[in-house]
Design a protein around this motif. Structure first.
Motif, PDB file in Angstrom:
ATOM      1  N   LEU A  61      34.022  -9.575  73.451  1.00 28.31           N
ATOM      2  CA  LEU A  61      33.538  -9.414  72.080  1.00 28.31           C
ATOM      3  C   LEU A  61      32.031  -9.594  71.962  1.00 28.31           C
ATOM      4  O   LEU A  61      31.406  -9.017  71.067  1.00 28.31           O
ATOM      5  N   SER A  62      31.445 -10.383  72.833  1.00 27.27           N
ATOM      6  CA  SER A  62      30.000 -10.629  72.748  1.00 27.27           C
ATOM      7  C   SER A  62      29.179  -9.367  73.005  1.00 27.27           C
ATOM      8  O   SER A  62      27.972  -9.357  72.772  1.00 27.27           O
ATOM      9  N   GLN A  63      29.818  -8.300  73.460  1.00 25.80           N
ATOM     10  CA  GLN A  63      29.115  -7.037  73.687  1.00 25.80           C
ATOM     11  C   GLN A  63      29.244  -6.069  72.512  1.00 25.80           C
ATOM     12  O   GLN A  63      28.640  -4.997  72.524  1.00 25.80           O
ATOM     13  N   PHE A  64      30.030  -6.447  71.504  1.00 24.68           N
ATOM     14  CA  PHE A  64      30.241  -5.574  70.347  1.00 24.68           C
ATOM     15  C   PHE A  64      29.449  -6.107  69.156  1.00 24.68           C
ATOM     16  O   PHE A  64      29.648  -7.247  68.735  1.00 24.68           O
ATOM     17  N   PRO A  65      28.556  -5.293  68.594  1.00 30.15           N
ATOM     18  CA  PRO A  65      27.687  -5.776  67.512  1.00 30.15           C
ATOM     19  C   PRO A  65      28.358  -5.735  66.143  1.00 30.15           C
ATOM     20  O   PRO A  65      29.074  -4.792  65.814  1.00 30.15           O
ATOM     21  N   LEU A  66      28.102  -6.781  65.375  1.00 30.08           N
ATOM     22  CA  LEU A  66      28.430  -6.749  63.951  1.00 30.08           C
ATOM     23  C   LEU A  66      27.309  -6.042  63.192  1.00 30.08           C
ATOM     24  O   LEU A  66      27.552  -5.244  62.287  1.00 30.08           O
ATOM     25  N   ILE A  67      26.087  -6.376  63.612  1.00 30.09           N
ATOM     26  CA  ILE A  67      24.898  -5.732  63.052  1.00 30.09           C
ATOM     27  C   ILE A  67      24.103  -5.194  64.227  1.00 30.09           C
ATOM     28  O   ILE A  67      23.647  -5.959  65.083  1.00 30.09           O
ATOM     29  N   ASP A  68      23.969  -3.884  64.301  1.00 27.45           N
ATOM     30  CA  ASP A  68      23.413  -3.239  65.482  1.00 27.45           C
ATOM     31  C   ASP A  68      21.900  -3.402  65.595  1.00 27.45           C
ATOM     32  O   ASP A  68      21.356  -3.436  66.689  1.00 27.45           O
ATOM     33  N   LYS A  69      21.211  -3.495  64.486  1.00 28.73           N
ATOM     34  CA  LYS A  69      19.766  -3.654  64.514  1.00 28.73           C
ATOM     35  C   LYS A  69      19.322  -4.409  63.270  1.00 28.73           C
ATOM     36  O   LYS A  69      20.102  -4.595  62.331  1.00 28.73           O
ATOM     37  N   ASN A  70      18.075  -4.860  63.282  1.00 29.98           N
ATOM     38  CA  ASN A  70      17.570  -5.628  62.150  1.00 29.98           C
ATOM     39  C   ASN A  70      17.720  -4.834  60.850  1.00 29.98           C
ATOM     40  O   ASN A  70      17.377  -3.648  60.789  1.00 29.98           O
ATOM     41  N   THR A  71      18.288  -5.489  59.869  1.00 33.36           N
ATOM     42  CA  THR A  71      18.532  -4.824  58.591  1.00 33.36           C
ATOM     43  C   THR A  71      18.448  -5.834  57.463  1.00 33.36           C
ATOM     44  O   THR A  71      18.233  -7.034  57.701  1.00 33.36           O
ATOM     45  N   ASN A  99      31.386  -3.038  59.597  1.00 30.08           N
ATOM     46  CA  ASN A  99      32.521  -2.666  60.447  1.00 30.08           C
ATOM     47  C   ASN A  99      32.414  -3.406  61.771  1.00 30.08           C
ATOM     48  O   ASN A  99      31.397  -3.305  62.467  1.00 30.08           O
ATOM     49  N   ALA A 100      33.448  -4.151  62.106  1.00 29.51           N
ATOM     50  CA  ALA A 100      33.509  -4.855  63.392  1.00 29.51           C
ATOM     51  C   ALA A 100      34.453  -4.085  64.307  1.00 29.51           C
ATOM     52  O   ALA A 100      35.675  -4.161  64.157  1.00 29.51           O
ATOM     53  N   MET A 101      33.891  -3.345  65.245  1.00 29.39           N
ATOM     54  CA  MET A 101      34.695  -2.519  66.150  1.00 29.39           C
ATOM     55  C   MET A 101      34.746  -3.167  67.527  1.00 29.39           C
ATOM     56  O   MET A 101      33.727  -3.651  68.034  1.00 29.39           O
ATOM     57  N   TYR A 102      35.928  -3.184  68.112  1.00 29.68           N
ATOM     58  CA  TYR A 102      36.100  -3.805  69.425  1.00 29.68           C
ATOM     59  C   TYR A 102      37.271  -3.147  70.135  1.00 29.68           C
ATOM     60  O   TYR A 102      38.097  -2.464  69.517  1.00 29.68           O
ATOM     61  N   ASN A 150      37.774  -3.996  62.254  1.00 32.03           N
ATOM     62  CA  ASN A 150      37.916  -4.833  61.077  1.00 32.03           C
ATOM     63  C   ASN A 150      36.806  -4.499  60.094  1.00 32.03           C
ATOM     64  O   ASN A 150      35.671  -4.255  60.506  1.00 32.03           O
ATOM     65  N   VAL A 151      37.131  -4.486  58.825  1.00 33.78           N
ATOM     66  CA  VAL A 151      36.148  -4.212  57.774  1.00 33.78           C
ATOM     67  C   VAL A 151      35.826  -5.518  57.054  1.00 33.78           C
ATOM     68  O   VAL A 151      36.729  -6.190  56.559  1.00 33.78           O
TER      69      VAL A 151
END
Length: 239
Positions: A65-75, A56-59, A41-42
């Motif tokens: 879903l709790s293992q898939f990041p919306l934001i992978d690191k602090n930004t 990008n929300a990839m799953y 999902n975009v």
């Protein structure tokens, strides 16, 4: 009694074997459409200053879903510092249960077809074979009902967690009064919807097959033989 393998394709022309072949195919479609899924999902973020950000929300299966990041690191997004954030939700248990039942039915259908096509003479000459087949078939009908219902609910949870409302509730950034988050591109979930349909279709096919398996058991033969035929009259016992 001879117990050796004798190839005989005639059971495929009868409901007992033909429906088992259909079960084999529908099981493949059911667990294949679910287990092979991956999507993205975009999310478009409209900042208060008029700039745009994209996430990008990839799953994928098994939809933990709790293992898939919306934001992978602090930004930094919209001039706000955002920490690592994962999606919310977990439909893994229902998805894995559904796929597991599908695989079991796939394997059992192959084993049953092997018996029908090569050992039907043994199958019909014993009480154990038809009764075992009937009991397993009845159990699998129930399992298809349970796992299909559970997966239908799990799929709805996945859709809710990955739509605009679900994403906005997950990202603290989207709760700001001057920031708007919206899912602008959705993953194609057609195959997941099809998997639910095939789940319930499997339940119906296996229930239909249960009748033909039941007719092979001694329970049906005894019931049939105990019914008096037309023109038969009971002769009174001599006094």
């Amino acid at each position: 009694m001879m117990t050796g393998f004798r190839l005989n394709l005639s059971p495929l022309k009868e409901p007992l074997g033909f429906v088992k072949l259909v079960e084999w195919l529908t099981a493949i479609f059911a667990f294949g459409c679910c287990g092979g899924f991956s999507g993205k999902n975009v999310i478009s973020i409209l900042c208060g200053d008029g700039s745009n950000e994209t996430l990008n929300a990839m799953y994928q299966y098994p939809f933990r879903l709790s293992q898939f990041p919306l934001i992978d690191k602090n930004t930094t997004l919209c001039n706000h510092s955002v920490t690592t954030t994962h999606m919310m939700g977990d439909s893994a248990s229902s998805a894995e249960f559904f796929v597991g039942v599908g695989i079991v039915c796939f394997l059992y259908s192959m084993a049953a077809l092997l018996v029908y096509l090569g050992y039907m003479h043994v199958y019909k000459d014993s009480d154990f074979g038809p009764i075992f087949d009937f009991v397993i078939t009845a159990i699998l009908v129930f399992l298809w009902l349970v796992c299909s219902s559970a997966w239908a609910k799990g799929l709805q949870n996945v859709k809710s967690a990955t739509d605009t409302e679900g994403i906005s509730g997950t990202l603290a950034l989207c709760k700001g009064s001057n920031i708007t988050c919206e899912v602008t591109e959705f993953a194609n979930m057609r195959t997941l919807n099809i998997s639910v349909v095939f789940g319930y279709l499997n339940m119906l096919v296996w229930a239909f097959n249960a009748w033909f398996v039941y007719k092979e058991t001694r329970w049906h033969s005894r019931k049939f033989s105990s019914q008096p035929g037309p023109g038969r009259h009971q002769v009174p016992a001599p006094i």
